[in-house]
Design a protein around this motif. Structure first.
Motif, PDB file in Angstrom:
ATOM      1  N   ARG A  48       0.833  -1.204   0.000  1.00 13.40           N
ATOM      2  CA  ARG A  48       0.000   0.000   0.000  1.00 13.40           C
ATOM      3  C   ARG A  48       0.870   1.258   0.000  1.00 13.40           C
ATOM      4  O   ARG A  48       0.583   2.227  -0.697  1.00 13.40           O
ATOM      5  CB  ARG A  48      -0.926  -0.027   1.218  1.00 13.40           C
ATOM      6  N   GLU A  51       2.296   1.655  -3.498  1.00 10.49           N
ATOM      7  CA  GLU A  51       1.255   2.129  -4.421  1.00 10.49           C
ATOM      8  C   GLU A  51       0.954   3.611  -4.191  1.00 10.49           C
ATOM      9  O   GLU A  51       0.714   4.360  -5.142  1.00 10.49           O
ATOM     10  CB  GLU A  51      -0.009   1.292  -4.265  1.00 10.49           C
ATOM     11  N   SER A  52       0.963   4.050  -2.938  1.00 16.23           N
ATOM     12  CA  SER A  52       0.735   5.472  -2.632  1.00 16.23           C
ATOM     13  C   SER A  52       1.867   6.330  -3.193  1.00 16.23           C
ATOM     14  O   SER A  52       1.630   7.407  -3.743  1.00 16.23           O
ATOM     15  CB  SER A  52       0.637   5.694  -1.125  1.00 16.23           C
ATOM     16  N   GLY A  82      -9.942  -0.474 -11.780  1.00 15.49           N
ATOM     17  CA  GLY A  82      -9.676  -0.382 -10.357  1.00 15.49           C
ATOM     18  C   GLY A  82     -10.944  -0.431  -9.537  1.00 15.49           C
ATOM     19  O   GLY A  82     -12.015  -0.764 -10.045  1.00 15.49           O
ATOM     20  N   GLN A 123     -11.234   5.623  -0.911  1.00 19.45           N
ATOM     21  CA  GLN A 123     -10.004   4.892  -1.193  1.00 19.45           C
ATOM     22  C   GLN A 123     -10.064   4.390  -2.625  1.00 19.45           C
ATOM     23  O   GLN A 123     -10.989   3.673  -2.992  1.00 19.45           O
ATOM     24  CB  GLN A 123      -9.848   3.723  -0.229  1.00 19.45           C
ATOM     25  N   ASN A 125      -8.043   2.331  -5.597  1.00 22.94           N
ATOM     26  CA  ASN A 125      -6.986   1.442  -6.083  1.00 22.94           C
ATOM     27  C   ASN A 125      -7.164   1.335  -7.581  1.00 22.94           C
ATOM     28  O   ASN A 125      -8.260   1.023  -8.050  1.00 22.94           O
ATOM     29  CB  ASN A 125      -7.117   0.031  -5.490  1.00 22.94           C
ATOM     30  N   TRP A 126      -6.104   1.581  -8.356  1.00 17.92           N
ATOM     31  CA  TRP A 126      -6.230   1.455  -9.793  1.00 17.92           C
ATOM     32  C   TRP A 126      -4.906   1.045 -10.415  1.00 17.92           C
ATOM     33  O   TRP A 126      -3.846   1.182  -9.810  1.00 17.92           O
ATOM     34  CB  TRP A 126      -6.746   2.754 -10.404  1.00 17.92           C
ATOM     35  N   SER A 127      -5.015   0.515 -11.608  1.00 15.26           N
ATOM     36  CA  SER A 127      -3.847   0.102 -12.371  1.00 15.26           C
ATOM     37  C   SER A 127      -3.791   0.945 -13.635  1.00 15.26           C
ATOM     38  O   SER A 127      -4.752   0.997 -14.399  1.00 15.26           O
ATOM     39  CB  SER A 127      -3.954  -1.378 -12.712  1.00 15.26           C
ATOM     40  N   ASP A 132       0.409  -0.423 -10.354  1.00 13.38           N
ATOM     41  CA  ASP A 132      -0.671  -0.271  -9.382  1.00 13.38           C
ATOM     42  C   ASP A 132      -0.477   1.015  -8.586  1.00 13.38           C
ATOM     43  O   ASP A 132       0.641   1.368  -8.200  1.00 13.38           O
ATOM     44  CB  ASP A 132      -0.707  -1.465  -8.431  1.00 13.38           C
ATOM     45  N   HIS A 133      -1.591   1.699  -8.325  1.00 12.39           N
ATOM     46  CA  HIS A 133      -1.579   2.959  -7.582  1.00 12.39           C
ATOM     47  C   HIS A 133      -2.665   2.915  -6.506  1.00 12.39           C
ATOM     48  O   HIS A 133      -3.641   2.182  -6.622  1.00 12.39           O
ATOM     49  CB  HIS A 133      -1.868   4.148  -8.504  1.00 12.39           C
ATOM     50  N   TYR A 134      -2.475   3.753  -5.483  1.00 17.25           N
ATOM     51  CA  TYR A 134      -3.465   3.883  -4.404  1.00 17.25           C
ATOM     52  C   TYR A 134      -3.486   5.334  -3.954  1.00 17.25           C
ATOM     53  O   TYR A 134      -2.446   5.963  -3.788  1.00 17.25           O
ATOM     54  CB  TYR A 134      -3.099   2.992  -3.225  1.00 17.25           C
ATOM     55  N   GLU A 136      -5.961   8.019  -1.255  1.00 17.86           N
ATOM     56  CA  GLU A 136      -7.039   8.106  -0.278  1.00 17.86           C
ATOM     57  C   GLU A 136      -7.350   9.577  -0.041  1.00 17.86           C
ATOM     58  O   GLU A 136      -6.447  10.421   0.000  1.00 17.86           O
ATOM     59  CB  GLU A 136      -6.599   7.428   1.014  1.00 17.86           C
TER      60      GLU A 136
END
Length: 141
Positions: A48, A51-52, A82, A123, A125-127, A132-134, A136
């Motif tokens: 996580r 990804e952030s 995502g 929140q 989450n996506w690709s 992959d990225h996150y 919030e």
């Protein structure tokens, strides 16, 4: 009354008080974990963080919220997949998860008018391009 009787009555009163507190705390409703699978999420925490950091490297604000119109705008490119999770910390029964499959370029808008007023965590989450990225965002409706 002598010292012995006073000490015994004090100990009995203390035991009754502690037992009452235990019974009340065991019967409490509404104590919820942040997520159902808390321990599995904790193990994946480093992913996580990575990804952030990759989302920070995009140099754009992916999630934006317009409080006036109660709409979340997502700046995601065409072909992005995502999930968008709307997390209500005070009541997990209100949580929602929206699957995303962006098939157009530009801003994707998600209306939030049907959500209960209060504090929410959004929140995402996506690709994007195989990475992959996150991200919030905390909002108040």
């Amino acid at each position: 009354m002598n010292w012995g009787t006073g000490i015994v009555l004090t100990i009995i009163a203390f035991v009754v008080l502690i037992m009452t507190m235990v019974v009340i705390s065991v019967r409490m409703d509404g104590i919820e974990l942040v997520t159902e699978n808390y321990y599995e999420e904790e193990i994946k925490y480093q992913d996580r963080i990575d990804e952030s950091n990759s989302a920070l490297g995009l140099d754009r604000e992916v999630i934006s919220y317009d409080a006036q119109s109660k709409v979340i705008a997502l700046d995601l490119p065409n072909g992005t997949t995502g999930t968008l999770q709307l997390f209500r910390p005070s009541d997990s029964s209100l949580d929602q998860e929206i699957q995303l499959d962006v098939t157009h370029s530009g801003i994707t808008q998600i209306p939030l008018k049907e959500l209960k007023s209060g504090y929410w965590k959004v929140q995402l989450n996506w690709s994007e391009n195989g990475v992959d990225h996150y991200q919030e965002k905390k909002i108040t409706i």
